[in-house]
Every structure is written in structure tokens, then in C-alpha cells.
Scaffold this motif. Structure first.
Motif, PDB file in Angstrom:
ATOM      1  N   LEU A 189       0.736  -1.225  -0.035  1.00 43.69           N
ATOM      2  CA  LEU A 189       0.116  -0.047   0.137  1.00 43.69           C
ATOM      3  C   LEU A 189       1.000   1.421  -0.030  1.00 43.69           C
ATOM      4  O   LEU A 189       0.674   2.248  -0.697  1.00 43.69           O
ATOM      5  N   LYS A 190       1.887   1.198   0.812  1.00 43.05           N
ATOM      6  CA  LYS A 190       2.661   2.341   0.973  1.00 43.05           C
ATOM      7  C   LYS A 190       3.452   2.596  -0.468  1.00 43.05           C
ATOM      8  O   LYS A 190       3.726   3.670  -1.131  1.00 43.05           O
ATOM      9  N   ASN A 191       3.863   1.527  -0.992  1.00 41.01           N
ATOM     10  CA  ASN A 191       4.475   1.615  -2.454  1.00 41.01           C
ATOM     11  C   ASN A 191       3.607   2.075  -3.539  1.00 41.01           C
ATOM     12  O   ASN A 191       4.154   2.856  -4.429  1.00 41.01           O
ATOM     13  N   LYS A 192       2.414   1.507  -3.499  1.00 41.43           N
ATOM     14  CA  LYS A 192       1.644   2.034  -4.403  1.00 41.43           C
ATOM     15  C   LYS A 192       1.232   3.617  -4.380  1.00 41.43           C
ATOM     16  O   LYS A 192       1.277   4.129  -5.435  1.00 41.43           O
ATOM     17  N   GLU A 193       1.019   3.866  -3.207  1.00 39.03           N
ATOM     18  CA  GLU A 193       0.973   5.214  -2.834  1.00 39.03           C
ATOM     19  C   GLU A 193       1.852   6.062  -3.303  1.00 39.03           C
ATOM     20  O   GLU A 193       1.922   7.234  -4.020  1.00 39.03           O
ATOM     21  N   TYR A 194       3.233   5.683  -2.879  1.00 41.43           N
ATOM     22  CA  TYR A 194       4.219   6.275  -3.037  1.00 41.43           C
ATOM     23  C   TYR A 194       4.666   6.495  -4.718  1.00 41.43           C
ATOM     24  O   TYR A 194       4.934   7.616  -5.336  1.00 41.43           O
ATOM     25  N   LEU A 195       4.482   5.306  -5.281  1.00 35.60           N
ATOM     26  CA  LEU A 195       4.585   5.188  -6.756  1.00 35.60           C
ATOM     27  C   LEU A 195       3.679   6.105  -7.492  1.00 35.60           C
ATOM     28  O   LEU A 195       4.199   6.786  -8.384  1.00 35.60           O
ATOM     29  N   LEU A 196       2.644   5.874  -7.246  1.00 37.56           N
ATOM     30  CA  LEU A 196       1.434   6.760  -7.891  1.00 37.56           C
ATOM     31  C   LEU A 196       1.845   8.107  -7.876  1.00 37.56           C
ATOM     32  O   LEU A 196       1.841   9.288  -8.725  1.00 37.56           O
ATOM     33  N   LYS A 197       2.010   8.889  -6.858  1.00 36.53           N
ATOM     34  CA  LYS A 197       2.397  10.074  -6.511  1.00 36.53           C
ATOM     35  C   LYS A 197       3.519  10.522  -7.348  1.00 36.53           C
ATOM     36  O   LYS A 197       3.779  11.295  -7.910  1.00 36.53           O
ATOM     37  N   HIS A 221      13.837  10.106 -22.254  1.00 37.27           N
ATOM     38  CA  HIS A 221      14.084   8.943 -21.618  1.00 37.27           C
ATOM     39  C   HIS A 221      13.240   8.320 -20.573  1.00 37.27           C
ATOM     40  O   HIS A 221      12.891   7.410 -20.354  1.00 37.27           O
ATOM     41  N   SER A 222      12.984   9.453 -19.653  1.00 40.28           N
ATOM     42  CA  SER A 222      12.105   9.115 -18.356  1.00 40.28           C
ATOM     43  C   SER A 222      10.833   8.979 -18.547  1.00 40.28           C
ATOM     44  O   SER A 222      10.302   7.977 -18.079  1.00 40.28           O
ATOM     45  N   ARG A 223      10.384   9.634 -19.592  1.00 37.76           N
ATOM     46  CA  ARG A 223       9.010   9.533 -20.136  1.00 37.76           C
ATOM     47  C   ARG A 223       8.730   8.222 -20.733  1.00 37.76           C
ATOM     48  O   ARG A 223       7.602   7.593 -20.594  1.00 37.76           O
ATOM     49  N   ILE A 224       9.647   7.823 -21.321  1.00 39.88           N
ATOM     50  CA  ILE A 224       9.225   6.384 -22.219  1.00 39.88           C
ATOM     51  C   ILE A 224       9.503   5.297 -21.248  1.00 39.88           C
ATOM     52  O   ILE A 224       8.626   4.201 -20.965  1.00 39.88           O
ATOM     53  N   GLN A 225      10.465   5.372 -20.180  1.00 39.17           N
ATOM     54  CA  GLN A 225      10.478   4.245 -19.067  1.00 39.17           C
ATOM     55  C   GLN A 225       9.226   4.403 -18.118  1.00 39.17           C
ATOM     56  O   GLN A 225       8.522   3.286 -17.938  1.00 39.17           O
ATOM     57  N   ILE A 226       8.697   5.557 -17.927  1.00 40.60           N
ATOM     58  CA  ILE A 226       7.378   5.625 -17.162  1.00 40.60           C
ATOM     59  C   ILE A 226       6.240   4.862 -17.757  1.00 40.60           C
ATOM     60  O   ILE A 226       5.462   4.163 -17.377  1.00 40.60           O
ATOM     61  N   VAL A 227       6.187   5.067 -18.914  1.00 42.11           N
ATOM     62  CA  VAL A 227       5.177   4.638 -20.039  1.00 42.11           C
ATOM     63  C   VAL A 227       4.934   3.193 -20.284  1.00 42.11           C
ATOM     64  O   VAL A 227       4.263   2.404 -19.885  1.00 42.11           O
ATOM     65  N   PHE A 228       6.338   2.815 -20.838  1.00 46.48           N
ATOM     66  CA  PHE A 228       6.499   1.357 -21.077  1.00 46.48           C
ATOM     67  C   PHE A 228       7.343   0.466 -20.383  1.00 46.48           C
ATOM     68  O   PHE A 228       7.367  -0.688 -20.698  1.00 46.48           O
ATOM     69  N   GLY A 229       8.396   0.728 -19.424  1.00 46.12           N
ATOM     70  CA  GLY A 229       9.116   0.064 -18.359  1.00 46.12           C
ATOM     71  C   GLY A 229      10.439   0.511 -18.559  1.00 46.12           C
ATOM     72  O   GLY A 229      10.964   1.166 -19.512  1.00 46.12           O
ATOM     73  N   GLU A 230      11.162   0.060 -17.715  1.00 47.13           N
ATOM     74  CA  GLU A 230      12.735   0.242 -17.450  1.00 47.13           C
ATOM     75  C   GLU A 230      13.668  -0.291 -18.685  1.00 47.13           C
ATOM     76  O   GLU A 230      14.593   0.009 -18.893  1.00 47.13           O
ATOM     77  N   GLN A 231      12.702  -1.501 -19.335  1.00 44.12           N
ATOM     78  CA  GLN A 231      13.855  -2.192 -20.360  1.00 44.12           C
ATOM     79  C   GLN A 231      13.678  -1.303 -21.795  1.00 44.12           C
ATOM     80  O   GLN A 231      14.281  -1.463 -22.491  1.00 44.12           O
ATOM     81  N   TYR A 232      12.821   0.050 -21.721  1.00 45.77           N
ATOM     82  CA  TYR A 232      12.883   0.626 -22.926  1.00 45.77           C
ATOM     83  C   TYR A 232      13.346   2.092 -22.491  1.00 45.77           C
ATOM     84  O   TYR A 232      13.625   2.257 -21.317  1.00 45.77           O
ATOM     85  N   GLY A 233      13.337   2.919 -23.662  1.00 42.06           N
ATOM     86  CA  GLY A 233      14.061   4.272 -23.180  1.00 42.06           C
ATOM     87  C   GLY A 233      14.766   4.819 -24.478  1.00 42.06           C
ATOM     88  O   GLY A 233      14.869   4.152 -25.776  1.00 42.06           O
ATOM     89  N   LEU A 234      15.953   5.771 -24.056  1.00 41.61           N
ATOM     90  CA  LEU A 234      16.785   6.440 -25.349  1.00 41.61           C
ATOM     91  C   LEU A 234      17.962   5.792 -24.957  1.00 41.61           C
ATOM     92  O   LEU A 234      18.653   5.674 -23.644  1.00 41.61           O
ATOM     93  N   SER A 235      18.781   5.649 -25.973  1.00 41.90           N
ATOM     94  CA  SER A 235      20.371   5.276 -25.991  1.00 41.90           C
ATOM     95  C   SER A 235      20.946   6.128 -26.870  1.00 41.90           C
ATOM     96  O   SER A 235      20.424   6.650 -27.817  1.00 41.90           O
ATOM     97  N   ILE A 236      22.161   6.703 -26.475  1.00 46.95           N
ATOM     98  CA  ILE A 236      23.205   7.230 -27.364  1.00 46.95           C
ATOM     99  C   ILE A 236      24.130   6.930 -27.706  1.00 46.95           C
ATOM    100  O   ILE A 236      25.045   6.086 -26.752  1.00 46.95           O
ATOM    101  N   SER A 237      24.875   7.005 -28.836  1.00 46.46           N
ATOM    102  CA  SER A 237      26.031   6.606 -29.558  1.00 46.46           C
ATOM    103  C   SER A 237      26.392   7.184 -30.612  1.00 46.46           C
ATOM    104  O   SER A 237      25.777   8.112 -31.221  1.00 46.46           O
ATOM    105  N   ASN A 238      27.722   7.187 -31.168  1.00 49.39           N
ATOM    106  CA  ASN A 238      28.181   7.753 -32.203  1.00 49.39           C
ATOM    107  C   ASN A 238      27.946   6.885 -33.457  1.00 49.39           C
ATOM    108  O   ASN A 238      27.930   5.602 -33.431  1.00 49.39           O
TER     109      ASN A 238
END
Length: 609
Positions: A370-378, A563-580
Motif C-alpha cells: 500500500l505504501k509503495n503503491k501510494e508512493y509510486l502513484l504520487k 528517456h524518463s517519460r518512455i520508461q514511465i510509460v513502457f517500462g525500464e527495459q525501454y528508453g533512449l540510447s546514445i551512440s556515435n
């Protein structure tokens, strides 16, 4: 129907007890019956043998007595008298009675009558009974019959009839010389029939058992019922007697009786012991009844004990089962122990400890959840709103300054296009929900951004878009593509944008992932700076709320925001990567998102923005 452990256990106990009791009882009954039958047969054989020996010894006594009479001179003279000369006959009567007959009565008081019947037609008799109707003429009338019945070799013969009622008659042929086989008369002795009964007095054949004697022709010589003496034995019974010499056999007349016979080598008579089969089987029946009653009582006691034993096991199990059912429903129930300190009590104690620990753990888990859910939602709500609203104010300021300049200088169409593009961008950017939009929407937002950028740059700059048409409707997060383009303009071309500079947007599928890339041919990123950015992007899941601030200070808010918004919506296995770029100069920014649906493959489309 639910199977009952108590019923199965009780049934198993009953089966085991019944089978074991039946086997034990059956074996005990069979063996006991065999032993009883064996002992009964041996006892009956011994009884008949003893009775036969007593009878033979009894008759031998009279055999010896008759032999002693044959040595008497008075007897010899009597047998040689002339039947026509009555004077010697009458003179011999007194000495015969005094010297021969009377001593026999004295030595053998059981004798009722003794008679001597000569072939010369003379006879003499004496008796101890009241026989007023008896006379010498009766003796002479039976002379021929006695000659036929009495043994031809001079052996003692037991008659199947007697002159006196209820007497046992013994006869033998005699001669005037002991060794002579020329017989001159018949000596007869009649005994009280009770004498044979007294011989067998100590021998019991049950309540209604008795002995009887038959001769070789089947006539009854002796029977406890005097009316049976002299009668012919039933032919079927006599046949079985002859077929079963010295053996026990059953014969049913009015009552089923057991017969055992023994033939005397001395007299040639057959002594038969007869007793009811029920009385003979009584010991075996008693054993059977005793066995049945004992097994029944033992079975009842065993069933009661089995029931109590089964209940002692099933009752705690049922209590545990009821406790588990209540626990399944969320009612943490402790089971009471019996106090016997046995295995079941130890199992119950372990169960109660398990329930207590599970209850504590579940309460902790619920509280933490309950504590985690409340904290996570907030946290997610705050982070998303903060990230969504983090729009670079410098771009808006510069754009507004440009509009002011154009407005001061002249009233032109450019002002109209810039303001319209800015209006679209603001309307698209200020939405703060988690709605997933398509790649086509993001490209349209990039188009409005480039309209404004072209006015800021002072010349046309086209972005190359090579996206397959089937991927235009793939889902992605709002405001993730335009910040990447803005980051390229800010960092990839520090010396200004030349004609050879380019930016390209690609899209493809990798297994179940949707990939969107933005590449440029600018100056690229130094290895040290690239490693630093990649490390900080990889640590996003450890401190999501602080990462955008760090990246903003060190490399721009746009990348961290995306990067943050993609992870929030889809999960930590997704996001932005940077390379040359591996084959050319410049950098490559890659967006990785999950694929939502399959689309029909088409050839890539190249457009310019």
C-alpha cells in the motif's frame, strides 16, 4: 462425493481385522475340529476295544467253568446213561445238582439257570430264578435247534434267544472225554442280561449311546432294549457294519448316529458302539461356537479401538483442515493442541507458528505494498507532470523575439506561419496525460518545429525521414522525437549549419521492439562524454527523479525528459540510447519502444521536412 479419510481408514481397519480374525478363527476351528475328531475316534476305538476285552474276559470265565464241568465224572456218567433205564437217571440227579450245578451257582451268583441236555434224551437243570413253568420237556424240544446253533467245534456260543426271558444264553457241546470231538450233549448257562451292562458301566457313550452285539448272520445277541434281542438287524446297517470293520461310520435311521464295531476273535461276535452324531460332534460344535463368539467379541472390541484410534488421528487433521480453510479466506486461525505432546501436537504447533509468521509477513507485505503503491502513484504523477511541463523556455523566447522583429519591420506572411506553427506546438506540448500517440503525430510536430527553425536559421534545412508506411501508426510517447531534433541543432553543429549537414529519421522493427533513430553528420560526441552519458542513462532506474536534473546540467533537459517519460510509460527495459555513428561522423539517438501490433510490410518512404 468427497472421499473421507476417516471412513477409508475405518474401512481399512475393518478389512484387516475381519480378515485376520476370520483366518485365525477358521484355522483355529479347523485344527481344533480335526484334533477333536481325532481324539474322539481314538477314544471311541479305545472304548470299544476295552468293552470287547471286558466281554471276552467275562465269557472266558464261563468258558473255563464249563470246561471244569466236562471233567466231572458225574457229567460223564450222566451223558452215558441209558434213557430207557430211569432208575440210574433219577439216582444221578441229586449228585449232579450237589456236586456240579450248585457249586457253579455259588461261584457265579449271576447265573440264573444251568442245564445239561444229553443226546441220549436225558436232561437236567437247576436255577436261581422263579421258573415254575419250566420243565425238562422244553429242553428236549429245543435239542435239535441247539445242536444247529451251538458251535460244531465245541466252542462257547452266545445264543440269540434264551429259555428264560431277558437272559443271556451261553451253550457249548460237550463229550465224555475232554479231548474227544464226539459230542454227547449240550451244556447251557443263562445269565442275567444286566451282567453285560455292568461290565460297561464305567464306559460312557453320551446321554443316549449304547453297546449292542450281533452275530455273523446279523441277529442281535445283546441289546440294552430286551425287545431287540433275537431280532434281525436292519440289512443296510448290517451291510455297513461288515463293510466298515473297525471303522467309524454314520448311519441315519430316525436319528443320525455314529457306529463303531469290533469283531471278537474269541467269540466271533461283533460288538457295536452307537451314539448320536450330535453328541459326538458336540465338542467340535462347542469349539465352533466358542470361536465364533470369541471372534465376534474380539472384532467388536477391535472395531471400537480402531474407531477411537482413527478418530485420534483424524480429529487433529480435521482441525488443521478447518484452520487451513479459514486461513485461505484470510481469517488467520490457530488450532488448539490436545496436550498429548505427540506427533500431531507437534504438527499443530508447527502449523500455528507458520500461520503466525505468515500473518506477520502478509501484514508487512500489505503495508509495504500500500505504501509503495501510494508512493509510486504520487511519484509517477509528479515526475510525469514535471517532465511533461519541462519545455525549453529559450526556444519560446527566441521565437517570440523573431516574431517581434518581423512585426516591427514589416507585415509579412512569415509572421503568420511562425505564429501558427508555434500555436500547434504549444497545443501539442502542454497536454500532461499519458496518452500514447502515433509516429505520424510526432513527425507532424517535428514539421511545425522545422517551420519555425527555418525562419530562425534564415534558410531552408530539410530533415530526411525514411519511415516505412506501415510503421507510421505505431504507438510512442508524446514529445519524444522533437526534443531529439532540437538537441541535434544545439550540439551537433557548433560552428553553424552548412549545406552538407543533414539529419535523418528512421524507423524499423527488431523482433517485438519498435525502434526510431535520429542520426546526424555533425561533430559527434567525445568518448569520455559519451561514456558519461551512457552510464547516467543506465542508472535511470536507481534515481529517476534526480536524473533529469543531472543531465540538464551536463547535457540538456531534452534527452533526460524523453528517456524518463518512455520508461514511465513502457517500462525500464525501454528508453533512449546514445551512440556515435559507426561508419560516419555524427551521433545517433535511438528510441526503443514495444510493438503494439503487426502491420503490412511496404517499401520505405523518403520525405523531407
Amino acid at each position: 462425493m468427497r472421499s473421507s479419510l476417516a471412513l477409508r481408514m475405518f474401512v481399512y481397519f475393518v478389512i484387516v481385522i475381519v480378515i485376520s480374525s476370520s483366518i485365525v478363527g477358521l484355522v483355529l476351528y479347523v485344527q481344533s475340529t480335526k484334533e477333536v475328531d481325532k481324539q474322539t475316534n481314538e477314544l471311541l476305538t479305545q472304548i470299544v476295544d476295552n468293552a470287547m476285552n471286558h466281554t471276552d474276559m467275562y465269557l472266558k470265565k464261563y468258558d473255563r467253568a464249563t470246561v471244569s464241568m466236562m471233567t466231572s465224572t458225574n457229567v460223564k456218567e450222566f451223558l452215558n446213561l441209558d434213557s430207557n433205564n430211569f432208575i440210574p437217571y433219577f439216582l444221578s440227579i441229586r449228585p449232579m445238582k450237589e456236586k456240579v450245578l450248585q457249586p457253579l451257582f455259588i461261584n457265579n451268583p449271576e447265573i440264573s439257570m444251568v442245564y445239561l441236555l444229553g443226546y441220549n434224551g436225558l436232561s437236567i437243570y437247576d436255577h436261581n430264578a422263579d421258573t415254575s413253568d419250566f420243565s425238562n420237556s422244553l429242553l428236549l424240544d429245543k435239542l435239535d435247534s441247539l445242536k444247529e446253533i451251538t458251535d460244531k467245534d465245541g466252542k462257547l456260543t452266545i445264543m440269540d434267544w434264551s429259555f428264560l426271558d431277558g437272559k443271556l444264553a451261553l451253550t457249548r457241546k460237550i463229550s465224555d472225554r475232554q479231548t474227544s470231538k464226539i459230542f454227547k450233549g449240550i451244556l447251557g448257562i443263562e445269565l442275567n442280561i444286566e451282567e453285560l451292562t455292568s461290565l460297561w458301566k464305567g464306559i460312557r457313550l453320551g446321554e443316549t449311546g449304547y453297546f449292542y452285539i450281533v452275530n455273523d448272520t446279523g441277529k442281535i445277541i445283546y441289546h440294552p432294549m430286551s425287545g431287540m434281542i433275537g431280532k434281525q438287524l436292519d440289512i443296510k446297517l448290517f451291510t455297513k457294519l461288515r463293510e466298515n470293520q473297525n471303522q467309524i461310520f454314520d448311519y441315519k435311521d430316525d436319528v443320525e448316529r455314529v457306529h463303531f464295531n469290533r469283531r471278537s476273535d474269541y467269540t466271533g461276535l461283533t460288538l457295536v458302539a452307537s451314539m448320536p452324531l450330535d453328541e459326538l460332534r458336540a465338542p467340535a460344535l462347542n469349539i465352533r461356537k466358542t470361536t465364533v463368539y470369541t471372534c465376534a467379541i474380539a472384532l467388536i472390541i477391535a472395531l471400537i479401538l480402531a474407531y477411537r484410534f482413527g478418530q485420534s488421528i483424524i480429529r487433529p487433521i480435521k482441525m488443521l483442515e478447518n484452520g487451513m480453510r479459514k486461513t485461505e479466506k484470510g481469517n488467520w486461525t490457530h488450532v488448539a493442541i490436545s496436550g498429548r505432546t505427540d506427533e500431531m501436537d507437534r504438527l499443530t504447533i508447527s502449523y500455528n507458528m507458520m500461520v503466525s509468521r505468515l500473518q506477520e509477513l502478509m501484514e508487512q507485505v500489505y503495508a509495504e505494498e500500500l505504501k509503495n503503491k501510494e508512493y509510486l502513484l504520487k511519484r509517477q504523477s509528479a515526475e510525469f507532470q514535471a517532465l511533461q511541463l519541462q519545455i525549453n523556455p529559450h526556444f519560446l523566447y527566441n521565437t517570440l523575439e523573431t516574431i517581434v522583429c518581423y512585426a516591427v519591420v514589416q507585415d509579412s506572411q512569415e509572421i503568420k506561419e511562425i505564429v501558427r506553427s508555434l500555436s500547434y506546438m504549444l497545443r501539442y506540448s502542454v497536454r500532461a496525460d499519458l496518452e500514447e500517440i502515433t509516429l505520424a503525430n510526432e513527425l507532424k510536430h517535428v514539421l511545425h518545429f522545422m517551420n519555425i527553425m527555418n525562419y530562425r536559421l534564415g534558410h531552408e534545412f530539410e530533415i530526411e525521414v525514411t519511415v516505412p508506411p506501415e510503421l507510421l501508426l505505431k504507438k510512442m510517447v508524446r514529445l519524444t522525437l522533437q526534443p531529439l531534433i532540437e538537441n541535434v541543432f544545439k550540439h551537433a553543429f557548433p560552428d553553424g549549419i552548412e549545406s552538407h549537414h543533414q539529419i535523418r529519421i528512421d524507423a524499423r522493427m527488431e523482433e517485438d521492439d519498435f525502434i526510431v533513430t535520429v542520426t546526424d553528420n555533425g561533430v559527434g560526441i567525445t568518448p569520455e562524454r559519451l561514456e558519461e552519458l551512457q552510464t547516467k542513462m543506465a542508472e535511470q532506474h536507481e534515481s529517476t527523479s534526480q536524473l533529469p536534473v543531472r543531465i540538464e546540467r551536463e547535457g540538456g533537459i531534452g534527452l533526460a525528459n524523453v528517456h524518463s517519460r518512455i520508461q514511465i510509460v513502457f517500462g525500464e527495459q525501454y528508453g533512449l540510447s546514445i551512440s556515435n555513428n559507426e561508419t560516419a561522423t555524427g551521433a545517433q539517438l535511438t528510441l526503443r519502444m514495444p510493438s503494439q501490433r503487426e502491420e503490412r510490410s511496404c517499401a520505405p518512404v523518403v520525405v523531407a521536412i
